[in-house]
Scaffold this motif. Structure first.
Motif, mmCIF file in Angstrom:
data_model
loop_
_atom_site.group_PDB
_atom_site.id
_atom_site.type_symbol
_atom_site.label_atom_id
_atom_site.label_comp_id
_atom_site.label_asym_id
_atom_site.label_seq_id
_atom_site.Cartn_x
_atom_site.Cartn_y
_atom_site.Cartn_z
ATOM 1 N N THR A 42 0.918 -1.273 -0.285
ATOM 2 C CA THR A 42 -0.245 -0.043 -0.245
ATOM 3 C C THR A 42 0.712 1.331 0.259
ATOM 4 O OG1 THR A 42 -0.093 0.351 1.925
ATOM 5 C CG2 THR A 42 -1.886 -1.386 1.210
ATOM 6 N N SER A 43 1.704 0.912 0.786
ATOM 7 C CA SER A 43 2.616 2.289 0.844
ATOM 8 C C SER A 43 3.564 2.524 -0.370
ATOM 9 C CB SER A 43 4.253 1.844 2.027
ATOM 10 O OG SER A 43 3.191 2.440 2.931
ATOM 11 N N ARG A 79 -1.407 3.988 0.666
ATOM 12 C CA ARG A 79 -1.685 4.243 2.047
ATOM 13 C C ARG A 79 -3.308 5.071 2.444
ATOM 14 N NH1 ARG A 79 3.371 6.644 5.399
ATOM 15 N NH2 ARG A 79 2.165 5.781 7.326
ATOM 16 N N GLY A 80 -4.120 4.224 3.460
ATOM 17 C CA GLY A 80 -4.519 5.099 4.136
ATOM 18 C C GLY A 80 -5.723 4.655 3.907
ATOM 19 N N LYS A 85 -8.923 1.805 2.864
ATOM 20 C CA LYS A 85 -9.324 0.292 3.535
ATOM 21 C C LYS A 85 -10.408 0.218 3.293
ATOM 22 C CE LYS A 85 -6.817 1.933 7.308
ATOM 23 N NZ LYS A 85 -5.652 1.518 7.235
ATOM 24 N N ASP A 97 -2.535 -4.378 5.400
ATOM 25 C CA ASP A 97 -2.818 -2.989 5.172
ATOM 26 C C ASP A 97 -4.219 -2.312 6.016
ATOM 27 O OD1 ASP A 97 0.096 -2.622 6.979
ATOM 28 O OD2 ASP A 97 0.556 -1.342 4.778
ATOM 29 N N GLU A 148 -3.773 2.694 11.604
ATOM 30 C CA GLU A 148 -2.275 3.329 10.627
ATOM 31 C C GLU A 148 -1.300 2.228 12.103
ATOM 32 O OE1 GLU A 148 -1.488 4.457 7.861
ATOM 33 O OE2 GLU A 148 0.893 5.845 8.616
ATOM 34 N N ASP A 149 0.120 1.923 11.707
ATOM 35 C CA ASP A 149 0.902 1.327 11.915
ATOM 36 C C ASP A 149 0.253 0.506 12.973
ATOM 37 O OD1 ASP A 149 1.945 3.557 10.811
ATOM 38 O OD2 ASP A 149 1.581 4.621 12.622
#
Lengths: 292, 146
Positions: free
Chosen positions: A76-77, A82-83, A85, A108, A113-114
């Motif tokens: 995703t990054s 990223r972010g 869903k 992810d 996040e994280d």
């Protein structure tokens, strides 16, 4: 003796077989399902997967990436989602859409996040987690394969985690896997680990599309190759020794690492560089292979 | 695995699957369709965990149920997983009786059961969830023991 009533309730075996059948049915809509594996961690496999996917996407092909690295998800990054869903539709879970229109499914997308992957205990003693964790994670992979609504894809790249156990699970779940790309770096230690992965693949009868030697050489500030990161080299000879095709070498370019980490696969804007050309050459070999 | 009634020679039929309060075991009830004798198979903690990690449901009457709940294992077993996008429609109201019935389920499955019944109610256009609606969902979705 009558079995009609007993057969009303599918048993565990029937459900497991139905799950596997649902994987086959889902992947039947995809032209080429290809695993990208190494066995060794830290060889740049995920970055290479993202760049190959982006390069295919740049050519107008419908591409997806399934991040099978449950605990070390990075797709995703690297592909700019990223972010985003998971959302759900009538045909299943919808992947995120990243750069070059690459579809992405990853753990992810289920987590804040994280947040690390941590399975809720399914009852009983917490100390028994080793009994079910491996099975849970294999079934999470099965679920991502079976329930993701990719639509029609020409390529689905499956980014495998280090080690061979999840790869062997994948081979069991996807009898129609088109092939596997193996990634190594010019290091004897890496070769020794990758050798075991190749042996596992060959024992299972998997089709090995070829070996990519990543981080082979170093690109300096001037955009030219200025030296070696690892002293050994020998990727081509290693491929020959293992009796698999050699797809090529990709030198380490700091910009490749930096931009891919930021969700812009290097090849998108630097196709003319040494590393960019190397990736495109690998993609071209893959395209030639599938059209042969 | 099958169970045969020694008296009648009939294969016993699955009837119900009731998890224990702490979730560590399942009490799976089979009954002889001929003479009505019944037996209960009670799983230990290891067996229970193994079955759950396989993402199978003892007593599912329909294999379609799973298809209607994509990523159910990940969504329900992953700690901290964000709630899935839900079907369109207002959130149904749970009656006290329905909540009481929900509370009888083991705590670790209550979230999943709540979601499944809520999704079912939205899809059917029901404004509230009653025990009768829960029974209807249970029958249609094949959720034995919930």
């Amino acid at each position: 003796m009558t079995e009609d009533k007993a057969s009303v309730s599918p048993n565990v075996l029937e459900q497991v077989l139905a799950q596997r059948e649902s994987v086959v049915t889902r992947l039947a809509q995809i032209g080429h399902v290809v695993a990208v594996m190494s066995g060794k961690g830290g060889v740049g496999k995920s970055a290479l997967t993202a760049n190959i996917a982006a390069a295919l996407g740049m050519q107008g092909l419908a591409v997806g990436v399934l991040d099978a690295d449950i605990h070390g998800s990075s797709a995703t990054s690297m592909l700019g989602t990223r972010g985003q869903k998971v959302t759900y539709g009538a045909a299943g879970a919808r992947p995120a859409i990243g750069v070059a229109n690459v579809s992405v499914m990853s753990m992810d997308m289920f987590l804040p996040e994280d947040e690390p992957v941590h399975w809720q205990h399914p009852g009983g003693l917490a100390a028994d987690a080793h009994v079910w964790r491996g099975s849970m994670e294999a079934n999470a992979l099965l679920e991502m394969l079976a329930d993701t609504d990719w639509g029609r894809l020409e390529w689905l790249l499956i980014d495998m985690p280090p080690g061979t156990d999840r790869y062997e699970t994948l081979l069991e779940l996807t009898p129609d896997l088109y092939g596997t790309i193996v990634v190594t770096i010019p290091s004897q230690v890496a070769h020794r680990v990758v050798r075991r992965s190749i042996a596992a693949a060959q024992t299972a009868g998997a089709r090995l599309l070829g070996l990519v030697e990543n981080m082979a050489g170093y690109i300096g500030e001037n955009g030219q190759e200025v030296g070696e990161l690892f002293p050994e080299g020998g990727g081509q000879e290693f491929a020959a020794l293992m009796d698999i095709p050699y797809l090529g070498r990709v030198p380490f370019d700091p910009r490749l690492a930096r931009e891919t980490d930021n969700g812009r696969p290097f090849v998108l804007e630097h196709a003319e560089t040494i590393a960019g050309r190397a990736i495109l050459a690998i993609v071209e070999k893959l395209a030639t292979e599938v059209s042969a | 695995m099958k169970f045969v009634c020694n008296e009648c020679g009939e294969v016993m039929a699955f009837e119900d699957n009731t998890p224990s309060e702490d979730g560590s075991s399942m009490n799976i009830l089979y009954r002889c369709p001929n003479c009505e004798r019944s037996i209960s198979m009670v799983t230990n903690a290891g067996e229970t965990q193994m079955v759950r990690s396989l993402d199978v449901n003892i007593g599912h009457e329909s294999l379609e149920t799973r298809a209607s709940q994509p990523m159910s294992l990940i969504r329900d077993a992953l700690a901290g997983a964000e709630p899935a996008q839900t079907p369109a429609g207002p959130e149904p109201v749970w009656t006290e009786a329905a909540l009481k019935r929900l509370s009888a389920a083991p705590s670790f499955v209550q979230g999943m059961v709540h979601r499944i019944y809520s999704d079912f109610a939205r899809q059917k256009g029901y404004a509230e969830i009653t025990p009768a609606i829960m029974s209807e969902a249970r029958d249609e979705l094949g959720m034995m023991g919930m």
